[in-house]
Design an enzyme around this catalytic site. Structure first.
Site, PDB file in Angstrom:
ATOM      1  N   GLY A 187      66.324 121.150   0.187  1.00 42.20           N
ATOM      2  CA  GLY A 187      67.637 121.712  -0.105  1.00 42.20           C
ATOM      3  C   GLY A 187      68.604 120.681  -0.643  1.00 42.20           C
TER       4      GLY A 187
ATOM      5  N   TYR B 193      55.006 131.564  12.337  1.00 43.76           N
ATOM      6  CA  TYR B 193      55.469 130.960  11.089  1.00 43.76           C
ATOM      7  C   TYR B 193      54.876 131.684   9.891  1.00 43.76           C
ATOM      8  CZ  TYR B 193      56.233 127.576   7.344  1.00 43.76           C
ATOM      9  OH  TYR B 193      56.601 126.981   6.160  1.00 43.76           O
TER      10      TYR B 193
ATOM     11  N   ALA C 216      70.925 122.827   3.064  1.00 42.81           N
ATOM     12  CA  ALA C 216      71.099 121.884   1.954  1.00 42.81           C
ATOM     13  C   ALA C 216      71.434 120.463   2.381  1.00 42.81           C
ATOM     14  CB  ALA C 216      72.184 122.402   1.009  1.00 42.81           C
ATOM     15  N   ASN C 217      71.452 120.169   3.670  1.00 41.49           N
ATOM     16  CA  ASN C 217      71.858 118.825   4.095  1.00 41.49           C
ATOM     17  C   ASN C 217      70.697 117.835   4.146  1.00 41.49           C
ATOM     18  OD1 ASN C 217      71.194 120.477   6.612  1.00 41.49           O
ATOM     19  ND2 ASN C 217      71.179 118.397   7.441  1.00 41.49           N
TER      20      ASN C 217
END
Length: 325
Positions: A51, A200, A46-47
């Site tokens: 996010g 991925y 979330a930084n």
């Protein structure tokens, strides 16, 4: 003449077309204006990027936001910025390293002990096409963080989510799942030559399969879970993809690419929509492309593979008692 140089008129026409279609491609802003006052939201990664923008908007809507990040300096700075902008004091930074089973368990224990409820869990964090790195526990990094880390975190918070119903789990996947395959013979890339793109895609397919199996297990509990493709977004996630490593990609493809991609705010809108929208209350086990429910790839709908992946994942992260029958 350099074979990579395009006539100015051609480039101008292409760029003009891209600009005119950008709004349509971006998908727009979440149509739901619902508030989540008093609800607790846990957001991984979330930084920055999607996010961070998700945390910002859900804070505006009244949520108690728990921002989970590996880098606490960046996390604290992001939380402070969001608190200042939204005037909400209910935005908190918490340490979580999804590449470490120990860190995940410590974080989950703290949430379970300190938080009265968890209404929304957004499994947003991810790594994309990184070198052949391993997690602290020896898992291939992309499978370990993108799938196993969130698999463990979600299971450890499930009881809290069940006691907070109606509650929601959102798994951020990718359109890349359509070319993904689950190689049960070598999930950890120990036998074959490493291919970061294939790794991925495998991890993103695992996100959708996890969503399918978890939704089956959660039927009747009041907890829903859905997966989404946010679109192609300009974030730090793509730092390993190689864009701008040649003159052609930097001068021609780069500008066109960045005209087409979404901003982090636009990329966050599908997560916000699934977290708050009243029209998807009760919807579970689905895959969304933007705001629209779509059929995922055929291999993402295989119930037997989803169940097998659950069982293997539970064993790998030490959750032998996790249900999957």
């Amino acid at each position: 003449m350099n074979k990579y140089i395009l006539p100015v008129s051609v480039v101008g026409t292409v760029i003009g077309t891209v600009v005119l279609t950008k709004d349509r491609v971006s998908g727009g802003i979440s149509p739901s204006k619902a508030k989540i006052t008093g609800k607790t939201v846990v957001i991984t990664g979330a930084n920055t990027g999607i996010g961070k923008e998700t945390a910002r908007e859900l804070a505006r809507r009244g949520g108690r936001i728990i921002m989970c990040c590996r880098d606490m300096v960046k996390c604290e700075n992001a939380a402070k910025e969001i608190r200042g902008e939204t005037l909400s004091h209910n935005v908190y930074a918490r340490h979580l390293d999804l590449a470490s089973i120990k860190s995940i368990r410590e974080f989950a224990n703290k949430i379970n002990e300190e938080e009265e409820r968890v209404d929304i869990l957004i499994n947003n964090a991810g790594v994309m096409r990184c070198p052949h790195w391993q997690t602290e526990d020896g898992f291939e990094m992309q499978f370990g963080v993108n799938h196993l880390g969130h698999f463990l975190l979600t299971n450890l918070l499930l009881n809290k989510l069940k006691r907070s119903t109606p509650s929601r789990i959102i798994n951020v996947s990718s359109l890349a799942h359509v070319v993904g395959e689950i190689d049960f013979n070598d999930l950890n890339w120990e036998k074959k030559k490493y291919n970061t793109k294939v790794a991925y895609c495998q991890s993103k397919l695992a996100n959708v399969l996890f969503t399918k199996e978890l939704a089956r297990q959660l039927q009747g509990t009041g907890v829903t879970v859905n997966a989404l493709h946010p679109g192609v977004v300009e974030t730090e996630l793509g730092r390993h993809t190689g864009m701008h490593q040649s003159q052609f990609s930097s001068t021609v493809l780069g500008p066109l690419f960045y005209l087409l991609v979404k901003s982090p705010n636009q990329g966050a809108q599908p997560s916000i929509f699934l977290a708050v929208a009243e029209e998807v209350a009760g919807v579970s086990g689905k895959y969304f492309d933007g705001f629209k429910e779509k059929e995922p790839a055929a291999q993402a709908q295989d119930a037997e593979v989803a169940c097998q992946l659950w069982q293997v994942s539970a064993r790998l992260v030490g959750l032998e008692d996790a249900a999957a029958t």
